[in-house]
Design a protein around this motif. Structure first.
Motif, PDB file in Angstrom:
ATOM      1  N   MET A   1       0.824  -1.209   0.000  1.00  0.00           N
ATOM      2  CA  MET A   1       0.000   0.000   0.000  1.00  0.00           C
ATOM      3  C   MET A   1       0.854   1.253   0.000  1.00  0.00           C
ATOM      4  O   MET A   1       0.507   2.259  -0.636  1.00  0.00           O
ATOM      5  N   MET A   2       1.976   1.220   0.718  1.00  0.00           N
ATOM      6  CA  MET A   2       2.876   2.372   0.758  1.00  0.00           C
ATOM      7  C   MET A   2       3.432   2.663  -0.633  1.00  0.00           C
ATOM      8  O   MET A   2       3.425   3.819  -1.099  1.00  0.00           O
ATOM      9  N   VAL A   3       3.892   1.626  -1.323  1.00  0.00           N
ATOM     10  CA  VAL A   3       4.406   1.793  -2.682  1.00  0.00           C
ATOM     11  C   VAL A   3       3.270   2.210  -3.617  1.00  0.00           C
ATOM     12  O   VAL A   3       3.449   3.083  -4.485  1.00  0.00           O
ATOM     13  N   PHE A   4       2.095   1.605  -3.450  1.00  0.00           N
ATOM     14  CA  PHE A   4       0.904   1.929  -4.244  1.00  0.00           C
ATOM     15  C   PHE A   4       0.600   3.428  -4.170  1.00  0.00           C
ATOM     16  O   PHE A   4       0.378   4.089  -5.193  1.00  0.00           O
ATOM     17  N   ASN A   5       0.552   3.973  -2.948  1.00  0.00           N
ATOM     18  CA  ASN A   5       0.180   5.375  -2.766  1.00  0.00           C
ATOM     19  C   ASN A   5       1.168   6.324  -3.425  1.00  0.00           C
ATOM     20  O   ASN A   5       0.772   7.315  -4.057  1.00  0.00           O
ATOM     21  N   VAL A   6       2.457   6.046  -3.277  1.00  0.00           N
ATOM     22  CA  VAL A   6       3.467   6.880  -3.937  1.00  0.00           C
ATOM     23  C   VAL A   6       3.338   6.758  -5.448  1.00  0.00           C
ATOM     24  O   VAL A   6       3.404   7.760  -6.180  1.00  0.00           O
TER      25      VAL A   6
ATOM     26  N   LEU B   1       5.911  20.025  -7.948  1.00  0.00           N
ATOM     27  CA  LEU B   1       6.337  19.431  -6.689  1.00  0.00           C
ATOM     28  C   LEU B   1       5.377  19.729  -5.540  1.00  0.00           C
ATOM     29  O   LEU B   1       5.084  18.855  -4.718  1.00  0.00           O
ATOM     30  N   ARG B   2       4.857  20.944  -5.468  1.00  0.00           N
ATOM     31  CA  ARG B   2       3.968  21.321  -4.375  1.00  0.00           C
ATOM     32  C   ARG B   2       2.694  20.486  -4.372  1.00  0.00           C
ATOM     33  O   ARG B   2       2.269  19.989  -3.328  1.00  0.00           O
ATOM     34  N   VAL B   3       2.079  20.323  -5.537  1.00  0.00           N
ATOM     35  CA  VAL B   3       0.858  19.520  -5.646  1.00  0.00           C
ATOM     36  C   VAL B   3       1.161  18.050  -5.371  1.00  0.00           C
ATOM     37  O   VAL B   3       0.390  17.354  -4.719  1.00  0.00           O
ATOM     38  N   LEU B   4       2.313  17.596  -5.862  1.00  0.00           N
ATOM     39  CA  LEU B   4       2.715  16.211  -5.651  1.00  0.00           C
ATOM     40  C   LEU B   4       2.845  15.901  -4.161  1.00  0.00           C
ATOM     41  O   LEU B   4       2.327  14.881  -3.674  1.00  0.00           O
ATOM     42  N   LEU B   5       3.526  16.766  -3.414  1.00  0.00           N
ATOM     43  CA  LEU B   5       3.703  16.549  -1.984  1.00  0.00           C
ATOM     44  C   LEU B   5       2.369  16.586  -1.246  1.00  0.00           C
ATOM     45  O   LEU B   5       2.146  15.824  -0.299  1.00  0.00           O
ATOM     46  N   LYS B   6       1.475  17.473  -1.687  1.00  0.00           N
ATOM     47  CA  LYS B   6       0.149  17.550  -1.077  1.00  0.00           C
ATOM     48  C   LYS B   6      -0.611  16.247  -1.284  1.00  0.00           C
ATOM     49  O   LYS B   6      -1.285  15.741  -0.374  1.00  0.00           O
TER      50      LYS B   6
ATOM     51  N   ILE C   1      -0.901   7.020   3.349  1.00  0.00           N
ATOM     52  CA  ILE C   1       0.550   6.975   3.105  1.00  0.00           C
ATOM     53  C   ILE C   1       1.337   7.399   4.343  1.00  0.00           C
ATOM     54  O   ILE C   1       2.414   6.848   4.631  1.00  0.00           O
ATOM     55  N   ILE C   2       0.799   8.336   5.142  1.00  0.00           N
ATOM     56  CA  ILE C   2       1.480   8.743   6.370  1.00  0.00           C
ATOM     57  C   ILE C   2       1.516   7.581   7.364  1.00  0.00           C
ATOM     58  O   ILE C   2       2.556   7.295   7.977  1.00  0.00           O
TER      59      ILE C   2
END
Length: 302
Positions: free
Chosen positions: A128-133, A150-155, A162-163
């Motif tokens: 799931m962690m790999v899936f979310n990224v 980058l900003r949208v990606l990090l959001k 994922i957290i």
């Protein structure tokens, strides 16, 4: 079919039947489904993920890294396979996304934990962690044909799923301990995930326009690859590369699950065919009632 497997499948699909009937009887509806889905994704599923980590005191780091390597390898391979299938059969990018992403949270966790026990859940968490990224990077790039800023990606990556997955990974790798009270809270919240998720899936199936879905021949082709061809190919590759075992079985099951609901959400936000994604999710979930039990029986036999 073993008694254990039979009981697990009856339980999971029985819960789906409860959701289906509840929707038909107007006990559940679209608004309720949406709220419960949000509750699962933001509260109970992260709790399940974290509980799986704090319960893995005896898990070897080498096994964690082994599972992580397999997960990364699979998510490198899936876009390549999906692009080839889409080119061969003239399918658009929405089909590519449906082929790439399985319903790991709502179906993967309940099915794997029911079959292999609570100790197996953390392996699903790694996927799931790999899936979310992957879905918020490669998935968006596949839809848009360009890299997101980058900003949208990090959001997009700052989600409860994922957290909690990253936190769970850190807990296991650093061998961290949490207070018993916190573990108890996580355990009780996490216990809600399986029954509620399966009930909501059943309720969502009751809302699908089956007549419209069943008339789309391209969907059948995509689902044949998604539920049958892909897991068979991944199983053969893993057996050749790393051999049989728990992680190979879990990876095969996760690849062979129906289309993730996240694909519909992604299409809605980034210009994909939202209606097609919803139809693919509904029909693949319906047909998985046949393919998933068969796949699990075959894995038990071989």
């Amino acid at each position: 079919m073993s008694t254990e497997l039979m009981n697990a499948m009856i339980m999971l699909f029985g819960l789906m039947a409860v959701g289906y009937i509840s929707n038909r009887c107007a006990i559940l509806d679209e608004a309720v489904n949406a709220r419960f889905s949000a509750f699962i994704l933001k509260v109970t599923l992260p709790s399940t993920i974290l509980k799986s980590a704090v319960s893995q005191s005896g898990l070897e780091r080498s096994m964690v890294l082994h599972a992580l390597t397999i997960a990364v390898g699979i998510f490198v391979l899936l876009p390549v396979m999906s692009r080839i299938v889409a080119k061969l059969f003239h399918l658009d990018v929405t089909y590519q996304l449906m082929l790439m992403y399985s319903n790991l949270g709502f179906m993967g966790l309940p099915i794997v934990s029911s079959m292999y026990g609570e100790e197996s859940v953390f392996y699903v968490v790694i996927f799931m962690m790999v899936f979310n990224v992957h879905i918020f990077t490669v998935g968006i790039m596949t839809l848009q044909g360009k890299t997101e800023n980058l900003r949208v990606l990090l959001k997009n990556l700052c989600t409860p799923g994922i957290i909690s997955s990253a936190a769970a990974f850190a807990i296991v790798m650093l061998e961290l301990r949490v207070p018993d009270a916190v573990e108890g809270i996580l355990g009780n919240l996490g216990a809600i995930t399986t029954p509620l998720a399966m009930v909501i899936i059943g309720s969502q199936l009751a809302q699908a326009d089956l007549k419209e879905i069943l008339e789309n021949r391209s969907l059948y082709l995509m689902i044949c690859f998604k539920l049958v061809v892909y897991p068979a190919v991944i199983y053969l590759i893993l057996c050749t590369a790393v051999g049989t075992g728990l992680v190979t079985d879990i990876a095969t099951i996760l690849v062979g699950l129906p289309v993730a609901a996240n694909v519909t959400m992604l299409c809605s936000g980034y210009g994909g065919d939202t209606a097609l994604a919803a139809e693919g999710t509904g029909l693949s979930t319906l047909l998985s009632l046949v393919t998933v039990p068969i796949m699990m029986i075959l894995l038990k036999l071989y």
